[in-house]
Design an enzyme around this catalytic site. Structure first.
Site, PDB file in Angstrom:
ATOM      1  N   LYS A  96     -74.526 -57.289  24.356  1.00  0.00           N
ATOM      2  CA  LYS A  96     -74.955 -57.009  25.733  1.00  0.00           C
ATOM      3  C   LYS A  96     -73.901 -56.179  26.462  1.00  0.00           C
ATOM      4  CE  LYS A  96     -73.168 -61.547  26.970  1.00  0.00           C
ATOM      5  NZ  LYS A  96     -73.477 -62.974  27.073  1.00  0.00           N
ATOM      6  N   ARG A 144     -77.667 -72.974  33.468  1.00  0.00           N
ATOM      7  CA  ARG A 144     -78.062 -71.599  33.784  1.00  0.00           C
ATOM      8  C   ARG A 144     -79.505 -71.374  33.337  1.00  0.00           C
ATOM      9  NH1 ARG A 144     -74.288 -66.761  31.468  1.00  0.00           N
ATOM     10  NH2 ARG A 144     -75.081 -67.621  29.506  1.00  0.00           N
ATOM     11  N   TYR A 174     -52.077 -45.567  49.061  1.00  0.00           N
ATOM     12  CA  TYR A 174     -52.822 -46.024  50.239  1.00  0.00           C
ATOM     13  C   TYR A 174     -52.104 -47.195  50.895  1.00  0.00           C
ATOM     14  CZ  TYR A 174     -56.853 -43.156  48.992  1.00  0.00           C
ATOM     15  OH  TYR A 174     -57.687 -42.105  48.716  1.00  0.00           O
ATOM     16  N   MET A 185     -59.089 -44.674  43.144  1.00  0.00           N
ATOM     17  CA  MET A 185     -60.316 -44.484  42.352  1.00  0.00           C
ATOM     18  C   MET A 185     -60.057 -43.775  41.030  1.00  0.00           C
ATOM     19  SD  MET A 185     -63.957 -42.768  43.425  1.00  0.00           S
ATOM     20  CE  MET A 185     -64.163 -43.704  44.924  1.00  0.00           C
TER      21      MET A 185
HETATM   22  C1  LIG Z   1     -72.568 -63.589  26.190  1.00  0.00           C
HETATM   23  C2  LIG Z   1     -73.129 -64.722  25.433  1.00  0.00           C
HETATM   24  C3  LIG Z   1     -72.582 -65.095  24.200  1.00  0.00           C
HETATM   25  C4  LIG Z   1     -71.311 -64.497  23.638  1.00  0.00           C
HETATM   26  O1  LIG Z   1     -70.207 -65.051  24.306  1.00  0.00           O
HETATM   27  P1  LIG Z   1     -68.694 -64.735  23.869  1.00  0.00           P
HETATM   28  O2  LIG Z   1     -67.903 -65.669  24.692  1.00  0.00           O
HETATM   29  O3  LIG Z   1     -68.441 -63.320  24.230  1.00  0.00           O
HETATM   30  O4  LIG Z   1     -68.599 -64.987  22.423  1.00  0.00           O
HETATM   31  C5  LIG Z   1     -73.225 -66.084  23.483  1.00  0.00           C
HETATM   32  N1  LIG Z   1     -74.333 -66.686  23.971  1.00  0.00           N
HETATM   33  C6  LIG Z   1     -74.879 -66.377  25.162  1.00  0.00           C
HETATM   34  C7  LIG Z   1     -76.074 -67.088  25.634  1.00  0.00           C
HETATM   35  C8  LIG Z   1     -74.283 -65.399  25.938  1.00  0.00           C
HETATM   36  O5  LIG Z   1     -74.815 -65.098  27.127  1.00  0.00           O
END
Ligand SMILES: *Cc1c(COP(=O)(O)O)cnc(C)c1O
Length: 380
Positions: A38, A136, A267, A316
């Protein structure tokens, strides 16, 4: 070649392949691996990484949305893809058409998928998620059995996976043990009645810290990229010798000057020099490239293999660093933000500490402006 970049990331595909091989070795040949790709493969570039993982024999891809699934399909067909997020109502039909395995947490979702599958004349593989403490997604443990029964009897659905997610595998052994037990309770009964292809819980931290409970599939993300989940739990020394960070982040020196004591820099003049003479280099990376601004006055970079502190606020496109201890820095020279240089190395976790965040955010924050340059045997 790379001299034409101002700020870039080098991705070592051999390191990635090695990391996946190590994970396979750790979990054993019977366990399947869902590689999590992802957020543009944790900032490493989804298409390239998907291609590499296909060649290296991943079993399943884990994604956060359907666009990521489409990108993977454009690289190669045939790999199972698990959508880790909940599908929105208007995404359900697309997921069914694209053959993406959805995550199901409720009967309502299951029914929507079932009717879409029937309408389209398909049978789709689904994963049911059990909430054992993450809060979640997922069905409550007390309602899991009835959801599982419903899914196994709904038309157009095949129960292909059961999973849960650890809330604190890198920090909290007790909570992890509890979550694992709750999950085992639920699946114990189901597995007596149904064959389920993928049973999984272990993210990267749980691959490392909960090796006794791998179920039949693991779900690592961060570790695939060679970065360790930072937390309170400690690993046996030597365990991670073969894990290698795949990403190096670099930029260049664009300007150098000596300034006297009392000079305000950047800045809000966020840093004022104290030494009689400070040699200040301007470098070509900033928060527009994804270097978190919270690293202002705290972070360090490597030039000539030496650690140079960031002076004042990160802007930036540029930041200022103290190169007084380096000597003879030239315009155009390479700066390492993440990775080795000379005898030193800056890790993703170190940058995360300086920026008050976690390694996952450091990586996914690197923006589109930073070209990803691939190295290693399978780089295209
Ligand atoms: C992102 C995610 C993972 C991977 O997690 P890592 O800590 O990067 O290994 C596994 N399962 C779910 C549901 C996730 O959202």
């Amino acid at each position: 070649m790379k001299k034409s970049y101002r700020c870039w990331a080098e991705i070592d595909l051999d390191a990635l392949r090695g990391n996946l091989a190590w994970i396979r070795h750790r979990v054993g040949k019977d366990a399947k691996v869902i590689t999590v790709v992802k957020a543009d493969a944790y900032g490493h570039g989804l298409r390239q990484i998907a291609a590499l993982l296909m060649q290296s024999g991943t079993d399943v891809f884990g994604v956060a949305n359907l666009a990521e699934a489409t990108a993977i399909r454009s690289v190669g067909k045939g790999w199972p893809i698990l959508m880790l997020g909940a599908c929105l109502p208007d995404e359900i039909e697309v997921a069914v058409r694209d053959g993406v395995m959805p995550t199901i947490s409720s009967l309502a979702e299951a029914e929507l998928f079932s009717s879409a599958a029937v309408r389209l004349g398909r049978t789709i593989n689904v994963h049911i998620k059990i909430d054992t403490g993450m809060g979640r997604l997922g069905v409550a443990v007390s309602e899991a059995a009835s959801l599982i029964d419903a899914v196994t009897s709904l038309a157009g659905l095949k129960l292909s996976g059961l999973y849960t997610h650890y809330a604190s595998a890198e920090d909290d052994a007790r909570l992890s043990r509890q979550q694992c037990e709750r999950f085992q309770q639920v699946i114990g009964r189901v597995l007596k009645q149904h064959a389920v292809e993928y049973v999984h819980a272990n993210n990267s931290a749980a691959v490392l810290f909960e090796p006794c409970n791998l179920f039949n599939t693991v779900r690592p993300g961060l570790l695939v990229y060679g970065v360790l989940p930072t937390g309170k739990r400690r690993l046996p020394p030597g365990l991670l010798e073969h894990i290698q960070p795949a990403l190096r982040w670099k930029c260049r020196v664009s300007f150098i000057k000596d300034v006297p004591a009392g000079t305000g820099l950047g800045y809000a003049q966020g840093f004022v020099t104290r030494r009689k003479k400070t040699c200040v280099a301007t470098i070509t990376a900033g928060y527009g490239d994804g270097y978190l601004r919270s690293g202002s006055n705290r972070a360090k970079v490597l030039i000539h293999g030496k650690r140079c502190p960031v002076l004042g606020r990160i802007t930036m496109d540029q930041m200022l660093v103290d190169v007084s201890s380096v000597g003879n820095v030239g315009i155009g020279e390479e700066v390492t933000l993440i990775g080795p240089q000379g005898n030193d190395v800056i890790g993703v976790s170190e940058v995360a500490d300086w920026c008050g965040t976690i390694p996952w955010e450091v990586l996914t924050n690197i923006t589109y402006r930073v070209p990803r340059v691939y190295q290693g045997q399978q780089a295209a």
